[in-house]
Design a protein around this motif. Structure first.
Motif, PDB file in Angstrom:
ATOM      1  N   GLU A 786      -6.681 -10.428   7.834  1.00  0.00           N
ATOM      2  CA  GLU A 786      -5.615 -10.721   6.867  1.00  0.00           C
ATOM      3  C   GLU A 786      -5.796 -12.139   6.343  1.00  0.00           C
ATOM      4  O   GLU A 786      -6.352 -12.993   7.038  1.00  0.00           O
ATOM      5  CB  GLU A 786      -4.235 -10.518   7.514  1.00  0.00           C
ATOM      6  CG  GLU A 786      -3.994 -11.283   8.800  1.00  0.00           C
ATOM      7  CD  GLU A 786      -3.552 -12.699   8.568  1.00  0.00           C
ATOM      8  OE1 GLU A 786      -3.005 -12.963   7.488  1.00  0.00           O
ATOM      9  OE2 GLU A 786      -3.768 -13.540   9.459  1.00  0.00           O
ATOM     10  N   ASP A 787      -5.345 -12.388   5.118  1.00  0.00           N
ATOM     11  CA  ASP A 787      -5.676 -13.637   4.429  1.00  0.00           C
ATOM     12  C   ASP A 787      -4.523 -14.623   4.374  1.00  0.00           C
ATOM     13  O   ASP A 787      -4.582 -15.575   3.588  1.00  0.00           O
ATOM     14  CB  ASP A 787      -6.146 -13.340   3.002  1.00  0.00           C
ATOM     15  CG  ASP A 787      -5.093 -12.576   2.188  1.00  0.00           C
ATOM     16  OD1 ASP A 787      -4.011 -12.277   2.741  1.00  0.00           O
ATOM     17  OD2 ASP A 787      -5.369 -12.277   1.011  1.00  0.00           O
ATOM     18  N   GLN A 788      -3.495 -14.429   5.219  1.00  0.00           N
ATOM     19  CA  GLN A 788      -2.345 -15.338   5.134  1.00  0.00           C
ATOM     20  C   GLN A 788      -2.325 -16.327   6.296  1.00  0.00           C
ATOM     21  O   GLN A 788      -2.277 -17.531   6.081  1.00  0.00           O
ATOM     22  CB  GLN A 788      -1.048 -14.529   5.117  1.00  0.00           C
ATOM     23  CG  GLN A 788       0.208 -15.409   4.976  1.00  0.00           C
ATOM     24  CD  GLN A 788       1.479 -14.588   4.888  1.00  0.00           C
ATOM     25  OE1 GLN A 788       1.442 -13.381   4.955  1.00  0.00           O
ATOM     26  NE2 GLN A 788       2.596 -15.257   4.747  1.00  0.00           N
ATOM     27  N   VAL A 815       1.398  -7.376   5.211  1.00  0.00           N
ATOM     28  CA  VAL A 815       0.087  -7.887   5.611  1.00  0.00           C
ATOM     29  C   VAL A 815      -0.921  -7.405   4.572  1.00  0.00           C
ATOM     30  O   VAL A 815      -0.923  -6.233   4.188  1.00  0.00           O
ATOM     31  CB  VAL A 815      -0.316  -7.396   7.018  1.00  0.00           C
ATOM     32  CG1 VAL A 815      -1.708  -7.916   7.379  1.00  0.00           C
ATOM     33  CG2 VAL A 815       0.695  -7.855   8.054  1.00  0.00           C
ATOM     34  N   ASN A 816      -1.787  -8.307   4.107  1.00  0.00           N
ATOM     35  CA  ASN A 816      -2.830  -7.965   3.141  1.00  0.00           C
ATOM     36  C   ASN A 816      -4.092  -7.613   3.936  1.00  0.00           C
ATOM     37  O   ASN A 816      -4.881  -8.470   4.294  1.00  0.00           O
ATOM     38  CB  ASN A 816      -3.085  -9.139   2.196  1.00  0.00           C
ATOM     39  CG  ASN A 816      -3.886  -8.713   0.977  1.00  0.00           C
ATOM     40  OD1 ASN A 816      -4.003  -7.527   0.673  1.00  0.00           O
ATOM     41  ND2 ASN A 816      -4.469  -9.667   0.283  1.00  0.00           N
ATOM     42  N   TYR A 817      -4.270  -6.316   4.216  1.00  0.00           N
ATOM     43  CA  TYR A 817      -5.307  -5.844   5.130  1.00  0.00           C
ATOM     44  C   TYR A 817      -6.657  -5.724   4.437  1.00  0.00           C
ATOM     45  O   TYR A 817      -6.761  -5.462   3.240  1.00  0.00           O
ATOM     46  CB  TYR A 817      -4.933  -4.472   5.684  1.00  0.00           C
ATOM     47  CG  TYR A 817      -3.897  -4.491   6.780  1.00  0.00           C
ATOM     48  CD1 TYR A 817      -4.262  -4.770   8.099  1.00  0.00           C
ATOM     49  CD2 TYR A 817      -2.562  -4.208   6.518  1.00  0.00           C
ATOM     50  CE1 TYR A 817      -3.318  -4.762   9.120  1.00  0.00           C
ATOM     51  CE2 TYR A 817      -1.614  -4.201   7.534  1.00  0.00           C
ATOM     52  CZ  TYR A 817      -1.997  -4.482   8.824  1.00  0.00           C
ATOM     53  OH  TYR A 817      -1.074  -4.480   9.831  1.00  0.00           O
ATOM     54  N   ARG A 838      -8.984  -4.366  -0.161  1.00  0.00           N
ATOM     55  CA  ARG A 838      -7.764  -4.869   0.461  1.00  0.00           C
ATOM     56  C   ARG A 838      -6.579  -3.960   0.126  1.00  0.00           C
ATOM     57  O   ARG A 838      -6.523  -3.334  -0.930  1.00  0.00           O
ATOM     58  CB  ARG A 838      -7.451  -6.293   0.009  1.00  0.00           C
ATOM     59  CG  ARG A 838      -8.373  -7.332   0.617  1.00  0.00           C
ATOM     60  CD  ARG A 838      -7.812  -8.726   0.498  1.00  0.00           C
ATOM     61  NE  ARG A 838      -8.674  -9.696   1.157  1.00  0.00           N
ATOM     62  CZ  ARG A 838      -8.571 -10.034   2.433  1.00  0.00           C
ATOM     63  NH1 ARG A 838      -7.639  -9.465   3.185  1.00  0.00           N
ATOM     64  NH2 ARG A 838      -9.367 -10.934   2.962  1.00  0.00           N
ATOM     65  N   ARG A 840      -2.248  -4.292   0.634  1.00  0.00           N
ATOM     66  CA  ARG A 840      -1.080  -5.047   1.093  1.00  0.00           C
ATOM     67  C   ARG A 840       0.087  -4.088   1.309  1.00  0.00           C
ATOM     68  O   ARG A 840       0.457  -3.325   0.422  1.00  0.00           O
ATOM     69  CB  ARG A 840      -0.687  -6.122   0.086  1.00  0.00           C
ATOM     70  CG  ARG A 840       0.565  -6.907   0.511  1.00  0.00           C
ATOM     71  CD  ARG A 840       0.960  -7.941  -0.519  1.00  0.00           C
ATOM     72  NE  ARG A 840       0.050  -9.054  -0.549  1.00  0.00           N
ATOM     73  CZ  ARG A 840       0.108 -10.083   0.280  1.00  0.00           C
ATOM     74  NH1 ARG A 840       1.027 -10.115   1.240  1.00  0.00           N
ATOM     75  NH2 ARG A 840      -0.748 -11.063   0.174  1.00  0.00           N
ATOM     76  N   THR A 873       1.011 -10.132  12.135  1.00  0.00           N
ATOM     77  CA  THR A 873       1.318  -8.708  12.181  1.00  0.00           C
ATOM     78  C   THR A 873       2.713  -8.422  12.709  1.00  0.00           C
ATOM     79  O   THR A 873       3.134  -7.264  12.739  1.00  0.00           O
ATOM     80  CB  THR A 873       0.284  -7.979  13.050  1.00  0.00           C
ATOM     81  OG1 THR A 873       0.279  -8.562  14.357  1.00  0.00           O
ATOM     82  CG2 THR A 873      -1.102  -8.105  12.440  1.00  0.00           C
TER      83      THR A 873
END
Length: 1387
Positions: A786-788, A815-817, A838, A840, A873
């Motif tokens: 994830e990118d956060q 969550v941006n998976y 990706r 989200r 998560t």
């Protein structure tokens, strides 16, 4: 009397649905809890007595409430943090917003009228404004300074000058400045400008000008129609970095061993430069105990050595603002010595100075001079004490404080113990300190008297005061300092004495009292408190508000709650004067309060136990003299979720079918979700499993199915759990692998990842498997990134059987998976697949709360609440924050709460060491998490008030005493009783002229004990002892001092026992007297024995007088070594012995001992395909815990806790063919760790039946043999072709004699077997046999007749063959003995 209030609280158990109708609050996205609450006295209003909250109690005589700010902010509203901040003056405690119990109406007791009058006198009314922007924009506010430059403002002359001053207010304030107490006309100076909507000054020098012309003292004034606020007096100074004065320095001549000071005397700069010493070639000067730089910048040599002359010394000054370094002309050092050769071998000589002919000297101080000095330091600053001493050998420096110990938590030693720094000095650090400089020649001390002064510091800083018309209040300005500071009041920037008189205002020293305030009373007051060391300036405004009631929460909320639970309906409101609040059900009936209902002071209605008949519409009405406002909340009651048929424990054979039942009853209006956990982790439902609404079926049970299974039945409001354990009986038969004979490898990476069936909480991931390389794929591992929170870091998501290439992934909200897949077979793991696209997920309220919640006091009047933050998560939405709630345990207090963005919150003004219930609930922009469990924490402890009594001392032996005392009362401990502690010190020794250290030592007796033993005392000494009680805060008062004397004991070991062997006939022994005689010395005992390997000779005992410190042993055996044991004796007996051995012969190896300090070494790893055994060595005590940490090649870190006695341990979750790094460290101290080692697990497949004909080494060997056979055949062919007779005279210059029997027609029969020479020899012309000479003799190489070699013996001559050797022996060597020569002969 009229008052203001803004009340509200967060919701309790239950779910808040979206409002049925829009409102201004909800439409703008504001949280219903984003407001602040006020501070009230108990009032008598309309015949209703409202007593104070329970935590203050009636004994205070004044009914007071304190409900401080509790905000729930989102990132969209961070700008609102700078809104009005108002708090009650002279507050002794602080509480956050929460549910405050409101007592039922009742006639007031007689003391209430007196309390009411005292409340008027306390003048404590203060209010904080709600954070609602619609309210904020309507309210006027005098100016408040929000940003300003520091008091001492030093600027870089190369940059433009910036003097900051920003303020807020409604209407927006205007600004003007004074310079040196006179009006500063900005318009007349073209270089000076003021920023728009700000008071910040900008002085521009791009068009010329000197910054020094603008130096001076500046002050900013922010003004609107309600008052004027002032900034600090800002002293503007321009940074200066003057050049070093030019000077010619003569060489410094000094005798070796003498002290030396090289003075720096840097030019005065602003700020002061940083000093450091280097050589003229910019090499740093090495500093140590002998050579070091003082705090004043000078370089001190305790004694000069000859090697100090090898470089020059230059002082350097680095200036901060200009980033320049200026270098002083270097000093050249000339050392006069009795030993002119600088022998480097003497630097580590045990007696270096005497070896160089330097006389030893007692220490003397180079800085400071004399035996005593004094130093003044300001409170809160760092105290730096320095002692630099000369002497030969170099003295050691030790620091002491007279009458006490150095503050261990603040004191640290610098500059090789020559400097003592005490940080954050307070008044208790004043006193006399002394430094002790000592070497073997003697010691001296220097006493430094430290006085601690203080610039003014706040005890009670004036705060902004907001009142209703007719309200009373006060501003308090209380500060302390040394000397005591004076207080001056101003109003709107003018002295209070020159302001217009105000009959509603009264000044009483450090307090201004306001009575019956009106709208015209608004102003900004300044308090200036100062002494000779500095000043403090604070602004505080007085504002008067008149506001009708307003509701602050969204209208028509829906609350759903489970039957028989407790819930709370919130109705936050604001108004001035304080509105009265009443609750009604279904629009009729009387006010709800009492019985099953409870109304809190903040307006919340609590229903203690929900019943079916409680369902309905609840209306809250707030009323004051300016109007009324109301709001409605609809309450729905739902049936609880229950599992009425739970799964049962089962035992099954492998390959059979198992069914686990889970039947649920729930409210039909709520959505039911049934999920399963295995070993407390989400269960993957594969193709061997079938999940139905009321059961879970497992087909073909395998060993990996064994474990605990949990059925989780949940709705939006509640859940129920049931657990069962499945045991699988394993089959011993092992199937054969049909592919065992084929070469195997790791699988290829999966490819073509695709995401389908996109849902809010799930997605289907499909992939195409790669080639298994003759080993079936057993598992797939799905990883996500994830990118956060942690971009670029991959985490394991789930694991699936090798027969699956599509899986439904359970996802967390918001969550941006991004996914990837790794294939695993018995050989190892594949490379990760390429990442998927990706996806989200949408947000949702948190489904869990932070863990590891703790409450501990860091000060006597607070409690710090901490917790472990939630990860990406579990956040489930943006702007994750935490609602912290607390209340006194076992009281009827309401919950206090506050919203926090970090992972800690400090509750202030708490009683000393009382238990609290604590809850921490997660919340994001989508809502709140589940109701958390309560955790018990404790507020801060205070120092104990009592000391142990009846302390009795009994001497047990020369080194131990027993103590007995009476315990203290529990209410005097003021915290958790940690231990009783004895402080004792050695007052003197019974031996005359023996100096002893009077350093205080301590012995601890944990728990509530009444006796203990103090050991490790010095015999033959006078001691003093005091006892204290210790809690978490520290020591209590000390008991009565007890004195006792220890009897004579055995001495300590002789010091510096040295064994020297000048020759093979004698051994010299030397020693020093024991450091602690512990009595009257009567002599020494020496025992020694000869040994050679395992053979040991007879022990010899020698006794010496107490003054003898040397002895010579005559060796009787020059081969054996000797072991010497020496001990000192008193009348009590022999003391501790010291053992040394005579030097070992040069060829005898010395075993390596284990390290003296605690360490871990010799880590051994024995890996297999899927596990590894780990062992190590250590020198920790028994019961020590260790941690094995290992990281695979995918950067996945895992740890295994291990007990000390649990070796070896086995790591069982390894992948075949993967590389790992591993280390072992102490669980108590991670800094003590083994070295990191790397290992690789083996592949699970080994081919034991490989065909040897396909092996590379075998093919190479066969080729080499074939080549050799071919060469031999060629040689044989040549010999064959040259067999019989050939003319010798064509080959030889020497003619054959007539007597030669072999001469026939000039030929020589080469193939005659009877006359063939012996192997390895050759035949001379005269028929004798001589040894064959080597073709590679080194004598025949090189130029001339002599070989050349370099220093290390390597040959450097030219590799040539002498011609005379070719001419005389070229045809005599046997060509058949060398295959190479045979090949050359073909040419």
């Amino acid at each position: 009397m009229r008052r203001l209030a803004a009340r509200g609280a967060a919701g309790d158990a239950g779910e808040v649905a979206a409002p049925a109708a829009d409102s201004s609050d909800s439409a703008q996205g504001r949280s219903p809890s984003s407001w602040r609450l006020i501070d009230l006295c108990a009032i008598w209003d309309a015949g209703v007595y409202l007593p104070s909250a329970a935590w203050n109690g009636a004994s205070s005589g004044v009914a007071r409430r304190r409900l401080n700010e509790a905000e729930r902010l989102s990132s969209v509203r961070e700008a609102q943090l700078k809104q009005l901040e108002v708090t009650r003056p002279r507050v002794l405690g602080s509480r956050e917003r929460g549910r405050v119990p409101r007592m039922a109406r009742q006639p007031p007791p007689p003391w209430v009228h007196a309390a009411f009058l005292l409340c008027l006198l306390s003048l404590g009314g203060a209010i904080e404004i709600p954070m609602d922007p619609s309210i904020q924009n309507e309210l006027t506010q005098p100016p408040t300074i929000t940003k300003q430059s520091v008091k001492d403002h030093i600027v870089d002359p190369r940059d433009n000058i910036l003097i900051e001053c920003e303020a807020k207010g409604n209407p927006a304030p205007s600004f003007h400045w004074t310079r040196n107490s006179r009006f500063f006309n900005i318009a007349k100076d073209p270089r000076v400008s003021m920023r728009r909507r700000s008071g910040t000054l900008v002085i521009d020098f791009r068009s010329g000008g000197r910054p020094e012309e603008y130096e001076g003292e500046y002050q900013c004034f922010a003004r609107n129609k309600f008052g004027t606020a002032l900034s600090n007096r800002i002293r503007l100074q321009v940074s200066k970095s003057p050049l070093w004065p030019k000077e010619n320095l003569d060489p410094v001549v000094v005798q070796e061993g003498a002290p030396l000071t090289l003075q720096c005397n840097p030019p005065p700069g602003l700020p002061s430069p940083v000093i450091f010493w280097m050589s003229s070639s910019m090499e740093p000067i090495t500093q140590d105990k002998r050579v070091s730089q003082g705090h004043n910048g000078d370089l001190y040599f305790s004694n000069v050595m000859l090697q100090d002359m090898q470089t020059d010394y230059s002082c350097n000054a680095r200036f901060h603002f200009t980033h320049t370094i200026q270098q002083k002309n270097p000093f050249t050092l000339k050392v006069l010595t009795n030993h002119p050769y600088n022998d480097s071998s003497l630097r580590n000589h045990p007696d270096m100075y005497s070896a160089r002919g330097v006389a030893e000297r007692t220490p003397s101080f180079m800085y400071p001079q004399g035996t005593a000095s004094s130093q003044m330091v300001l409170r809160g600053m760092d105290l730096l004490l320095e002692c630099i001493a000369s002497g030969v050998p170099t003295p050691d420096i030790a620091w002491y404080k007279k009458g006490g110990d150095l503050p261990s938590d603040k004191a640290k030693f610098e500059n090789f113990n020559k400097a003592l720094r005490i940080t954050n000095v307070s008044e208790e650090d004043s006193g006399e300190y002394f430094c002790l400089a000592s070497n073997k020649m003697g010691s001296i001390r220097h006493t430094i008297s430290v006085r601690v002064k203080a610039a003014p510091y706040w005890l009670d800083e004036p705060k902004n005061l907001i009142l209703a018309p007719g309200e009373d209040g006060r501003l308090v300005c209380r500060a302390n300092g040394n000397p005591k500071p004076t207080v001056q009041w101003m109003v709107n920037g003018e002295p209070l004495q020159s302001a217009p008189p105000n009959p509603n205002r009264e000044v009483a020293g450090d307090t201004i009292i306001f009575r019956d305030t009106q709208i015209s009373s608004r102003a900004v007051y300044q308090c200036n408190t100062s002494n000779e060391h500095g000043y403090l300036l604070a602004n505080a405004f007085v504002s008067v508000l008149d506001v009708p009631p307003r509701m602050l929460s969204p209208r028509n909320q829906l609350i759903r709650v489970i039957l028989y639970n407790r819930t709370r309906l919130d109705c936050p409101f604001f108004g001035s004067p304080i509105p009265t609040l009443r609750w009604f059900k279904n629009g009729q009936g009387s006010n709800l309060d009492g019985g099953n209902y409870h109304v809190y002071e903040n307006g919340s209605l609590e229903i203690k136990m929900i019943r079916k008949e409680d369902q309905g519409i609840y209306t809250c009405v707030a009323t004051n003299i300016l109007g009324k406002a109301e709001n409605q909340v609809r309450l729905e009651v739902k049936d609880p979720t229950r599992i009425y048929r739970m799964p049962e424990d089962q035992v099954a054979k492998r390959g059979t079918t198992v069914q686990l039942e889970c039947r649920v009853k729930h409210d039909p209006s709520l959505k039911l979700t049934v999920s399963w956990l295995k070993d407390d982790e989400p269960l993957y439902i594969g193709n061997r499993m079938k999940k139905e609404d009321d059961s879970l079926t497992i087909f073909g049970v395998a060993e990996r199915d064994q474990g605990s299974y949990t059925c989780v039945a949940s709705t939006e409001l509640d859940q129920d759990l049931a657990k069962a354990y499945l045991t699988v009986l394993a089959d011993q038969a092992t199937p054969t692998n049909r592919l065992a004979a084929l070469p195997k490898g790791r699988p290829d990476r999966p490819r073509d990842l695709e995401l389908t069936d996109l849902a809010e909480r799930s997605v289907r991931l499909t992939w195409i498997p790669g080639d298994d390389n003759n080993s079936p794929i057993t598992d797939y591992v799905v990883q996500f990134e994830e990118d956060q929170f942690q971009p670029g870091v991959w985490h394991d998501h789930s694991k699936y059987p090798g027969s699956v290439n599509s899986a439904v992934l359970r996802l967390s909200p918001y969550v941006n998976y991004q996914f990837r897949v790794i294939a695993i077979n018995e050989v190892g793991s594949s490379h990760p697949s390429l990442p998927s696209e990706r996806y989200r997920t949408s947000g949702a309220p948190p489904e869990s709360n932070p863990g590891d919640v703790k409450g501990e006091g860091t000060r006597k009047n607070n409690m710090e609440i901490t917790w472990t933050p939630m990860n990406a998560t579990s956040a489930f939405g943006p702007n994750l924050r935490y609602i912290v709630k607390w209340r006194r345990r076992e009281t009827r207090e309401a919950w206090n709460n506050v919203t926090v963005w970090g992972s800690r919150y400090v509750v202030g003004q708490t009683p000393v060491y009382v238990p609290y219930e604590i809850r921490v609930q997660a919340e994001n922009d989508f809502g709140k998490g589940p109701e958390p469990e309560s955790v018990i924490g404790y507020s801060g402890e205070d120092y104990p008030r009592a000391a142990p009594t009846e302390v009795k001392v009994r001497v047990m032996n020369s080194t131990a005493i027993s103590l007995q005392w009476n315990r203290v009362y529990s209410d005097t401990v003021q915290g958790q009783l940690r231990e009783y502690r004895a402080y004792y010190w050695r007052e003197s020794s019974l031996l005359k002229n023996l100096w002893v250290s009077q350093k205080r030592q301590q012995a601890s007796f944990p728990g509530d004990r009444l006796r203990g033993v103090v050991s490790r005392l010095f015999p033959y000494s006078n001691y003093k002892l005091e006892m204290v009680v210790v809690n978490g805060r520290g020591d209590g008062p000390r008991s009565e001092t007890k004195e006792f004397t220890t009897p004579e004991g055995v001495p300590s070991a002789p010091r510096r026992f040295r064994v020297r062997q000048p020759n093979l006939e004698t051994i010299n022994l030397e020693w020093d007297h024991p450091e602690h005689p512990n009595g009257i010395m009567i002599g020494y005992t020496l025992k020694y024995v000869a040994f050679n390997g395992t053979k040991v000779g007879k022990q010899i005992v020698e006794n010496f007088s107490p003054n003898q410190t040397k002895f010579t042993v005559q060796r009787t055996d020059p081969v054996s070594r000797y072991r010497f044991t020496l001990s000192a004796r008193t009348q009590v007996g022999s003391g501790e012995a010291v053992t040394e051995e005579s030097p070992a012969p040069p060829n005898e190896a010395t075993p390596t001992a284990a390290p003296d300090e605690q360490s871990i070494w010799n880590v051994t790893v024995l890996p297999n395909s899927k596990w590894a055994n780990i062992t190590w060595k250590h020198n920790f005590g028994p019961g020590t815990d260790f941690v094995v940490e290992y990281i695979d090649s995918n950067h996945t870190k895992k740890t295994v806790p291990v007990k000390a006695q649990a070796q070896p341990i086995q790591l069982t979750d390894l992948y075949p063919g993967m590389t790992y790094t591993l280390r072992v460290y102490s669980r108590d101290n991670e800094g003590i760790s083994s070295t990191v080692i790397t290992f690789m697990t083996s592949t699970a497949y080994t081919n034991n039946q490989a065909d040897i004909a396909t092996q590379g080494w075998f093919i190479g060997l066969m080729c080499a043999i074939a080549l050799l056979v071919l060469i031999l055949l060629i040689v044989c062919f040549i010999k064959r072709s040259r067999g019989g007779k050939y003319p010798v005279r064509e080959k030889k210059d020497v003619p054959l004699g007539p007597e030669d029997p072999k001469e026939e027609d000039g030929s020589f029969d080469y193939s005659d077997e009877d006359n063939k020479p012996l192997q390895g020899s050759q035949t001379s012309l005269d028929g004798t046999i001589k040894q064959q000479e080597s073709d590679d003799s080194l004598v025949d190489y090189g130029e001339g007749g002599e070989g050349q070699f370099n220093e290390d013996g390597s040959f450097i001559g030219q590799y040539t063959v002498k011609k005379d050797k070719e001419e005389t022996e070229g045809n005599e060597s046997s060509e058949a003995t060398s295959p190479v020569n045979a090949i050359y002969s073909l040419a």
